[in-house]
Design an enzyme around this catalytic site. Sequence first.
Site, short mmCIF file in Angstrom:
data_model
loop_
_atom_site.label_atom_id
_atom_site.label_comp_id
_atom_site.label_asym_id
_atom_site.label_seq_id
_atom_site.Cartn_x
_atom_site.Cartn_y
_atom_site.Cartn_z
N ASP A 3 108.77 57.28 117.90
CA ASP A 3 108.70 58.81 117.09
C ASP A 3 109.79 58.60 116.00
OD1 ASP A 3 106.99 59.76 118.90
OD2 ASP A 3 108.43 61.15 119.81
N ARG A 31 109.52 67.97 115.97
CA ARG A 31 110.84 67.82 115.93
C ARG A 31 111.65 67.83 114.56
NH1 ARG A 31 109.54 64.68 120.64
NH2 ARG A 31 109.65 65.89 122.82
N ASP A 33 112.38 60.17 114.79
CA ASP A 33 113.75 60.52 114.64
C ASP A 33 114.74 59.50 115.30
OD1 ASP A 33 112.91 60.53 117.46
OD2 ASP A 33 112.70 62.65 117.71
N TYR A 55 104.81 66.07 112.98
CA TYR A 55 105.88 65.96 114.11
C TYR A 55 106.68 67.25 114.26
CZ TYR A 55 109.31 63.32 116.65
OH TYR A 55 110.21 62.93 117.83
N GLU A 66 115.95 59.45 118.31
CA GLU A 66 115.70 58.73 119.57
C GLU A 66 114.66 57.83 119.29
OE1 GLU A 66 117.44 59.52 123.34
OE2 GLU A 66 117.82 60.51 121.44
N GLU A 78 105.33 55.42 121.81
CA GLU A 78 106.05 55.87 122.93
C GLU A 78 105.27 56.42 123.98
OE1 GLU A 78 109.57 58.70 122.47
OE2 GLU A 78 109.78 57.91 120.42
N HIS A 132 112.02 65.22 108.15
CA HIS A 132 110.36 65.28 108.30
C HIS A 132 109.89 66.52 107.58
CE1 HIS A 132 111.26 62.33 111.29
NE2 HIS A 132 111.92 63.18 112.09
#
Length: 721
Positions: free
Chosen positions: A82, A302, A84, A300, A86, A9, A346
């Site tokens: 990433d 989030r 997740d 990570y 998203e 990203e 995660h």
Amino acid sequence: MSKSLIIVESPAKIKTLKNILGPGYDVRASMGHVRDLPKSKLSIDVDNDFAPTYTIIPDKTKVIKDLREAAKDKETVFLASDPDREGEAIAWHLSEALHLKNAVRIQFNEITRSAVEEAIRHPRTVDKGRVDAQQARRVLDRLVGYKLSPLLWKKIKRNLSAGRVQSVALRLICDREREILAFVPVEYWSITASVTPQAKKHPFDAKLIGRVGTREKLELHNQAEADDVLAALKGSAWSVGSVKKSERKVNPYAPFITSTLQQEASRKLGMSNKKTMAIAQQLYEGVDLGAEGSVGLITYMRTDSTRVAKEAQEEALHFITETYGAKYAPLSPRVYRSRNTAQDAHEAIRPTSAFRRPEAIKARLTTEQFKMYDLIWKRFVSSQMHSGVDEVTTVDVHATHDGSAFLFRASGTVQIFDGFRRVYTVAKDEDEKTEDEFAQKLPALAAHDLLDLLGITPRQHFTEPLPRYNPATLVKTLEENGVGRPSTYATIVGTVQDRGYVELREKRFYPTELGFAVNDLLVKHFPKIVDVQFTSGMEGRLDRVEDGSENWVAIVREFYVPFEIAIGKAETEAERVKMTPKVLEGEVCPECGKELHIRQGRFGEFIGCSGFPDCKYTRPITVKIGVECPREGCTGEIVEKKSKSKAGKDYKFYGCSRYPECDFTTFYKPLPDKFCDTCGYNLGEDRMGRRLMGIKCTNKACPTNAKPAAKADPEADAEKA
């Protein structure tokens, strides 16, 4: 030529991944999302299973073209967005937009050699469940935003908007404010005696509890009742009734998850949620450590899980034993329980190596990066250490007169073993502190010891309402109620501010008149939209879409049908809200002397005379751009300013709202989530008219802005202006 292409990203990851993988891989960045619902229309076919229409984001056309060119001769394309929902959606959109036939999905919780190589060895297909869950959220948010916003324009004022999750945060703030406004304080009194052992002078304080021999607490409701007790205490003999000692274990705190990191960074570092996530993102993506090259420093950021990988636990115990001694290391790794709503996809937020101490890499980090890494490193290392041990002493003091006695009590805490506190102590808001945290040090005492009274103090108190939310406690409340997810907390808090629905004053949220108006309309006509339990339940259903146990179209349809009916009813039944003009305090119209009002125009707010139409005085309002002043210790915000050049031409620059106390200025429009790797200031857009010339540091003293020869500095003119 590289045989494989890796698409991430952020371009900040490219250097770190190339340092790990070498020249055998071509690493490119998508710069976030490449496709989205176009803004010009709803882009959801409500009559055809809510099918979304995605298009290439206009400023990503060149990115897509370059990625197609890079992918066409590669054996394998690794989609490494990433880890997740998203990120999963971005991987799917990339595959669709690039028409990839040879793409596989990889993800890594940390950008380290072992994690990246492991991911490449075990690629997978794009997780359709995750994509559907993200798509359901996007569709729901678009339906709410595009259907509710026109209603708000019609009933309140133009250019308003409503969000599915942000509206719940607004309701929490408004409900708390109304509780505070409606709160009726209740008077009560306390009595504190200052005493000292007769054998050795060591004063300490004891609070009135009640009468000896009864368990009932003595409540004093007014001064008359307090005076009666004071009169009864005259001539009393003071002595120690009993002394109780006990040991108390003080356990370490779990490693950070997104919400607790935002809370602690707010309390300890004074960082907004947005800035916290931006700095953490930099640490995750990688920092140049010199001989080591670019290295990802944390996992990570989030996440809602406190889980820690076994290897990381073992490394932490090894580090603790080696650095602090065996007595600080528990016999087995500590395990923390995550909330029931945690996705557990995660690990917790932790350093990628416990042996990479903050001080050792301080010279390679910006000030803010160091503070953030230091906080994360200490929290994680302490989370794997032994508990602390305190000795708690409780002393009952008797004030005896005429055969009856009043009971006073004092408590004190002495640290026996620091344990995890050698590395880390948690910060708390003043309203969250317990009596233990204000405890005094008591002298050595035994039952029946005689005491001298040094003084007795009655105090009047009033009960207080719950405090207003601050950024930390609002995120904590959202998390506790299952509203939002780690990736959305910062956005939720930022959005209600950006829309003018709440103001942050003295680090507390206050709803504005506009915020109350929007909230009240939503509560009356769309109670489900702003219901905490309903929104929390929707988050749970999205989780079930991800694991394949629910269908996203069915969820959206179940929501949309009654929502559409409610929109129709509100169109006819909701009354038009007339906003009270907002008075500009401390200033009057320079042309007629009447009040100045902050008005809403076609292009936003402006300042105008209250005497309109007889007086037509107006001027632009200061434009805030959602960026905090980057000067250390400054609490101001960056605002857009205008001045004139020597030639009389208007030009725009940016400066601190606290001028002249803070004289920060720049010609580069500061970006809220991008920071200079050298000095930590915001990066800004260098524009010539509408044309973007580049991205530069807003700190004039930053080495990256050094010029080869001395020239006239136009920003100096801006400062003088």
